[in-house]
Design a protein around this motif. Sequence first.
Motif, PDB file in Angstrom:
ATOM      1  N   UNK A 165     -10.396  23.080 -29.199  1.00  0.00           N
ATOM      2  CA  UNK A 165      -9.932  24.137 -30.090  1.00  0.00           C
ATOM      3  C   UNK A 165      -8.544  24.626 -29.699  1.00  0.00           C
ATOM      4  N   UNK A 166      -8.209  24.486 -28.411  1.00  0.00           N
ATOM      5  CA  UNK A 166      -6.911  24.906 -27.900  1.00  0.00           C
ATOM      6  C   UNK A 166      -6.343  23.804 -27.021  1.00  0.00           C
ATOM      7  N   UNK A 167      -5.031  23.790 -26.772  1.00  0.00           N
ATOM      8  CA  UNK A 167      -4.442  22.765 -25.900  1.00  0.00           C
ATOM      9  C   UNK A 167      -5.103  22.744 -24.526  1.00  0.00           C
ATOM     10  N   UNK A 168      -5.376  21.553 -24.018  1.00  0.00           N
ATOM     11  CA  UNK A 168      -6.052  21.419 -22.721  1.00  0.00           C
ATOM     12  C   UNK A 168      -5.104  21.550 -21.538  1.00  0.00           C
ATOM     13  N   UNK A 169      -3.807  21.358 -21.752  1.00  0.00           N
ATOM     14  CA  UNK A 169      -2.824  21.564 -20.696  1.00  0.00           C
ATOM     15  C   UNK A 169      -2.619  20.396 -19.754  1.00  0.00           C
ATOM     16  N   UNK A 170      -3.197  19.225 -20.056  1.00  0.00           N
ATOM     17  CA  UNK A 170      -3.022  18.033 -19.205  1.00  0.00           C
ATOM     18  C   UNK A 170      -1.936  17.162 -19.820  1.00  0.00           C
TER      19      UNK A 170
END
Length: 384
Positions: A165-170
């Motif tokens: 639902x949101x950016x995972x940041x990887x």
Amino acid sequence: MAKGDERRLLIAGGGLAGCLAALAMAHRRPDVPLLIVEEGQSFGGNHIWSFFDADVAAEDRWLIEPLIGARWRGYYVAFPQHRKKFAHGYNSMPSELLDRHVRETLGSDRYRLGAKIVAVREDELVLEGGERLKGAGAIDARGAANLSLLDLGWQKFVGREYRFAEPHGVDLPVIMDATVDQSEGYRFVYNLPFSDEHMLVEDTYYSDTPDLDLPELGARIEAYLQKRRWNPAEMEREEKGVLPVAMGGDFAAFWRMGGARVAKLGLRGGFFHPTTGYSLPDAVCCAALLTRQKDLSGAALHDLFQREGARLWNERRFYRTLNKMLFRAAEPAERYRVLERFYRLDPALIARFYAGQSTMFDKLRILSGKPPVPIGRAVKALRS
């Protein structure tokens, strides 16, 4: 009834090794009639294959290049006491792209899907129902046959692709996140970020048995998502696998057991890295080797790939030695230390290791210094 062109090359099995062999011949030897036969309704099954840039020689890159679905400029590893970023290229290839490329390249007259093969002979495929397909020579690439004659451990995994639902940041692949629980043996989570909200999360562990506990690994993945605060997440697909990790065995007997006098590719022919179980680099090399073979009779193809398999088995003794130390010298909860120490070494050495091209200096460097396993247990494991 026997059907076919007695000049054609027959390939049994539309997995990675069989498909690459067919694609290589279609591009480099278009004069050779061929037919690839697969039991399923698509080529490649349900997989994502990945490889480092160094795994495929520059002169063979043409074969794999059209199949790459995602590329990254580097990757990470993470251990309890060591984290590192590597600047070596990494690539992934989805089975959907392989399937489409095989269909488009070969055309419907050179492949057959939904056909169960019950026997492969030197120059013939026998299908369920009795139909026989004849050719100049046949190659069996249907996956692993009887592995009982090899001394094996196993690398087992379940992978799930998620939409978050949101950016995972990887930003780059995490090849090994070994900061997870290690009490049962070496285990890590593998992350492939295809976009800011789309990623493969795969739980992998080394084991003495090939049994795969799907509910347990699924629960581990869900717990990992919770830990990383990656929920809610929608699962799009799931894949699983069990890869062999070789420690020894009778390779000549293994080859015969897979089909006496029949040419073999992929896991059926023992073409895999002894430590990782990965077969893509060998599949590329074998496909290129096939295109240089003038005599495509069944007997000549058998001799070609039997020699190549035996050569690689002999050259890779060092990796099987390391596997023995990992499985039989290190306590299960301490096995991660072997890999943690390995990833402190020179990045170029690590790249050559995965490509199966370790130099003598590399081998000495890997074995030098304070070992991460007790000396007595290491000696006992190597003598076993």
